[in-house]
Design a protein around this motif. Structure first.
Motif, PDB file in Angstrom:
ATOM      1  N   ASP A 156      -3.682   1.349 -11.995  1.00  0.00           N
ATOM      2  CA  ASP A 156      -2.425   0.639 -12.191  1.00  0.00           C
ATOM      3  C   ASP A 156      -1.359   1.451 -11.476  1.00  0.00           C
ATOM      4  N   LEU A 157      -0.914   2.495 -12.110  1.00  0.00           N
ATOM      5  CA  LEU A 157      -0.033   3.452 -11.450  1.00  0.00           C
ATOM      6  C   LEU A 157      -0.919   4.597 -10.965  1.00  0.00           C
ATOM      7  N   ARG A 208       2.855   2.120  -7.638  1.00  0.00           N
ATOM      8  CA  ARG A 208       2.142   0.892  -7.998  1.00  0.00           C
ATOM      9  C   ARG A 208       1.004   0.726  -6.993  1.00  0.00           C
ATOM     10  N   GLU A 265      -4.348  -5.107  -9.106  1.00  0.00           N
ATOM     11  CA  GLU A 265      -3.474  -6.181  -9.592  1.00  0.00           C
ATOM     12  C   GLU A 265      -3.920  -6.670 -10.968  1.00  0.00           C
ATOM     13  N   ARG A 273      -2.972  -3.983 -13.547  1.00  0.00           N
ATOM     14  CA  ARG A 273      -1.532  -4.019 -13.859  1.00  0.00           C
ATOM     15  C   ARG A 273      -1.207  -5.193 -14.769  1.00  0.00           C
TER      16      ARG A 273
END
Length: 192
Positions: A83-84, A116, A152, A155
């Motif tokens: 995600d990060l 990101r 994606e 996230r």
């Protein structure tokens, strides 16, 4: 057409003692024999794996549900990765040094030196394209694509967990939030 995704699922375990071998067996019994399993923190179980699906979010949820069926009652989905990400994470996936990436124009960091993943993936995608008169980049973007594609979905799931739109125990849409979101009215742009 199903695509391959590489991701890590972090589960919060219920209070109590949990045998790492039993936790590992639970992951294997769910069909993920090749998964990398982390049991270093007694409150968490980390599972890094490859899975296929129509999209990253559904592939991750399907894998998480399969694993959770075999884990102790009270286990919750804690987080999904990537995600990060840090430059060190990206460099490891591309088989280059962090300094190699620092020489490129990078997106802005969002928190504590983290980026990101979709923004980093866009930069790497552009950098992987050969430019006329320039040398080809010396990283292996093809080997990391499964990981970038999972970003994606990771996230999105983390956002749903944070907003309580996804129940971390059942991995189903949270009924209260789903109903609330469905009944929320968008403002009419034509009204003053």
């Amino acid at each position: 057409m199903a695509e391959q995704f590489e991701f890590e699922i972090i589960f919060s375990l219920p209070p109590g003692e949990h045998d790492p071998f039993i936790l590992s067996d639970a992951v294997i019994e769910a069909g993920f024999e090749d998964a990398l399993i982390g049991t270093g923190n007694p409150k968490l179980l980390a599972v890094e794996l490859d899975a296929s699906g129509e999209d990253a979010e559904s592939a991750i949820l399907e894998a998480a549900r399969a694993i959770m069926r075999n884990l102790p009652a009270g286990t919750q989905l804690h987080e999904v990765r990537p995600d990060l990400v840090s430059l060190a994470d990206v460099a490891a996936k591309l088989d280059v040094t962090r300094q190699t990436l620092q020489q490129r124009e990078m997106p802005l960091q969002v928190a504590g030196g983290l980026y990101r993943i979709n923004e980093i993936a866009a930069v790497i995608g552009r950098a992987a394209l050969p430019e006329p008169g320039r040398r080809r980049p010396r990283f292996r973007a093809d080997t990391a694509m499964k990981w970038f594609r999972a970003g994606e979905g990771a996230r999105s799931l983390n956002a749903k967990l944070a907003l309580k739109a996804l129940d971390p125990r059942s991995l189903q849409a949270a009924p209260v939030v789903a109903t609330e979101l469905a009944t929320r009215q968008e403002p009419d742009p034509s009204s003053p």
